[in-house]
Scaffold this active site. Structure first.
Site, mmCIF file in Angstrom:
data_model
loop_
_atom_site.group_PDB
_atom_site.id
_atom_site.type_symbol
_atom_site.label_atom_id
_atom_site.label_comp_id
_atom_site.label_asym_id
_atom_site.label_seq_id
_atom_site.Cartn_x
_atom_site.Cartn_y
_atom_site.Cartn_z
ATOM 1 N N HIS A 40 0.840 -1.207 0.000
ATOM 2 C CA HIS A 40 0.000 0.000 0.000
ATOM 3 C C HIS A 40 0.865 1.242 0.000
ATOM 4 O O HIS A 40 2.073 1.171 0.121
ATOM 5 C CB HIS A 40 -0.997 -0.010 1.162
ATOM 6 C CG HIS A 40 -0.396 0.121 2.528
ATOM 7 N ND1 HIS A 40 0.415 -0.844 3.099
ATOM 8 C CD2 HIS A 40 -0.503 1.114 3.452
ATOM 9 C CE1 HIS A 40 0.769 -0.456 4.319
ATOM 10 N NE2 HIS A 40 0.232 0.731 4.546
ATOM 11 N N HIS A 99 1.383 3.974 1.857
ATOM 12 C CA HIS A 99 1.944 4.757 2.971
ATOM 13 C C HIS A 99 3.468 4.848 2.881
ATOM 14 O O HIS A 99 4.141 3.893 2.508
ATOM 15 C CB HIS A 99 1.521 4.151 4.315
ATOM 16 C CG HIS A 99 0.088 4.437 4.653
ATOM 17 N ND1 HIS A 99 -0.648 3.670 5.519
ATOM 18 C CD2 HIS A 99 -0.741 5.444 4.239
ATOM 19 C CE1 HIS A 99 -1.875 4.180 5.621
ATOM 20 N NE2 HIS A 99 -1.955 5.242 4.846
ATOM 21 N N ASP A 123 5.780 4.743 5.035
ATOM 22 C CA ASP A 123 6.601 3.777 5.779
ATOM 23 C C ASP A 123 6.623 2.411 5.075
ATOM 24 O O ASP A 123 7.216 1.465 5.607
ATOM 25 C CB ASP A 123 6.146 3.654 7.238
ATOM 26 C CG ASP A 123 4.748 3.096 7.396
ATOM 27 O OD1 ASP A 123 3.828 3.596 6.721
ATOM 28 O OD2 ASP A 123 4.566 2.152 8.193
ATOM 29 N N HIS A 124 6.030 2.312 3.882
ATOM 30 C CA HIS A 124 6.106 1.075 3.088
ATOM 31 C C HIS A 124 6.747 1.296 1.716
ATOM 32 O O HIS A 124 7.109 0.328 1.058
ATOM 33 C CB HIS A 124 4.709 0.441 2.948
ATOM 34 C CG HIS A 124 4.150 0.045 4.282
ATOM 35 N ND1 HIS A 124 4.130 -1.249 4.722
ATOM 36 C CD2 HIS A 124 3.671 0.810 5.305
ATOM 37 C CE1 HIS A 124 3.637 -1.273 5.960
ATOM 38 N NE2 HIS A 124 3.358 -0.038 6.327
ATOM 39 N N HIS A 156 -7.550 -0.355 5.520
ATOM 40 C CA HIS A 156 -6.461 0.494 6.030
ATOM 41 C C HIS A 156 -6.208 1.616 5.020
ATOM 42 O O HIS A 156 -6.201 2.794 5.368
ATOM 43 C CB HIS A 156 -5.233 -0.383 6.248
ATOM 44 C CG HIS A 156 -4.016 0.353 6.723
ATOM 45 N ND1 HIS A 156 -3.902 0.861 7.992
ATOM 46 C CD2 HIS A 156 -2.847 0.648 6.091
ATOM 47 C CE1 HIS A 156 -2.708 1.443 8.115
ATOM 48 N NE2 HIS A 156 -2.058 1.329 6.966
ATOM 49 N N ASP A 209 -0.330 -3.899 6.222
ATOM 50 C CA ASP A 209 -0.950 -3.302 7.412
ATOM 51 C C ASP A 209 -2.427 -3.678 7.524
ATOM 52 O O ASP A 209 -3.210 -2.945 8.133
ATOM 53 C CB ASP A 209 -0.811 -1.771 7.393
ATOM 54 C CG ASP A 209 0.606 -1.313 7.712
ATOM 55 O OD1 ASP A 209 1.478 -2.172 7.952
ATOM 56 O OD2 ASP A 209 0.841 -0.090 7.712
ATOM 57 N N HIS A 246 4.387 -4.588 10.610
ATOM 58 C CA HIS A 246 4.913 -3.970 11.847
ATOM 59 C C HIS A 246 5.058 -4.972 12.991
ATOM 60 O O HIS A 246 4.253 -5.898 13.122
ATOM 61 C CB HIS A 246 3.968 -2.855 12.331
ATOM 62 C CG HIS A 246 3.913 -1.676 11.419
ATOM 63 N ND1 HIS A 246 4.733 -0.589 11.560
ATOM 64 C CD2 HIS A 246 3.138 -1.419 10.333
ATOM 65 C CE1 HIS A 246 4.469 0.303 10.614
ATOM 66 N NE2 HIS A 246 3.499 -0.182 9.847
HETATM 67 FE FE FE Z 1 2.666 0.855 8.076
HETATM 68 ZN ZN ZN Z 2 0.062 1.737 6.517
#
Ligand code: FE
Ligand code: ZN
Length: 246
Positions: free
Chosen positions: A56, A58, A60-61, A119, A138, A176
């Site tokens: 996805h 985001h 942080d990915h 999400h 996530d 995570h």
């Molecule tokens: Fe994440």
């Molecule tokens: Zn995420």
């Protein structure tokens, strides 16, 4: 074992994941929070990156994708079709825009795309049926699930139900290391669950040693994860809202 999965920490609590096919040498990164740890491990292992699989949009990915592509320009980037534009604004042009049921090949390993909106609206998971591997990003965490940022509670519930229906021996890998905090909430919601009490004792021991709590089987999650054990969407939504405030 027909596939190697190497798991490591990125940023503060993101998992970095490398999926390696020993038969062909193909190696895929599953999400790239930060390129540096990927480059270090690829070099240590002597693996050449062939593919990048994104769950996805985001940061942080995906934030590490450009630097990883600079180092491995031949690696094919696979991203969810429904958020392709926003991802490509960060990563550059992808090789494939993936939808429900699409196949992904990592050397001789065959993955299938499962759309899991909730999400984010375009979130996807990757299932490698023969190897019993699930990369859930996530959407599903051990003892928890992702926050419902973009979709509805009903969408997230349906997405989790799809993952829960995969074979119970499937090993879950996710985005995570949140298991210990998730577990504290899970115990407050389901205090008499013996399997959950046992899992939390194991999780506390693993974290005390600095070890990871993933992967875990879906069978284990079905016995312990309150978000999978909710009886209907209303119970799920109530639980998710309580967790948001916890
Ligand atoms: Fe994440
Ligand atoms: Zn995420």
């Amino acid at each position: 074992m027909s596939a190697d999965v190497h798991q490591f920490l990125c940023r503060s609590d993101n998992f970095g994941l490398l999926l390696h096919d020993p038969t062909t040498g193909a190696t895929a990164a599953v999400d790239v929070p930060d390129a540096a740890p990927y480059l270090k491990i690829l070099s240590t292992k002597g693996w050449a990156l062939s593919d990048i699989l994104i769950t996805h949009r985001h940061g942080d990915h995906i934030d590490g994708v450009p630097a990883l592509r600079d180092a491995f320009p031949q690696a094919k980037l696979h991203i969810p079709a429904r958020e392709a534009e926003r991802i490509e604004a960060v990563t550059g042009k992808a090789h494939a825009h993936l939808r429900e049921g699409d196949g992904v090949h990592v050397g001789s390993l065959r993955g299938q795309v499962i759309e899991t909106p909730g999400h984010t609206l375009g979130h996807i998971a990757y299932h490698f049926a023969k190897e019993h591997l699930l990369f859930a990003g996530d959407t599903l965490f051990s003892l928890g699930c992702g926050r419902v940022f973009e979709g509805t509670m009903a969408q997230m519930w349906a997405s989790l139900q799809k993952l829960a229906a995969l074979p119970p021996e499937t090993r879950l890998w996710c985005g995570h290391e949140y298991t210990q905090a998730n577990g504290r909430f899970a115990l407050s919601a389901d205090p008499d669950n013996g399997a959950l009490q046992k899992r939390m004792a194991d999780v506390d021991a693993l974290r005390a040693q600095g070890a990871f709590t993933l992967p875990v089987t879906l069978a284990q999650e079905l016995a312990t994860n309150p978000f999978l054990r909710a009886s209907d969407v209303d119970t799920f939504a109530d639980l998710r809202e309580r967790k948001n405030k916890a």
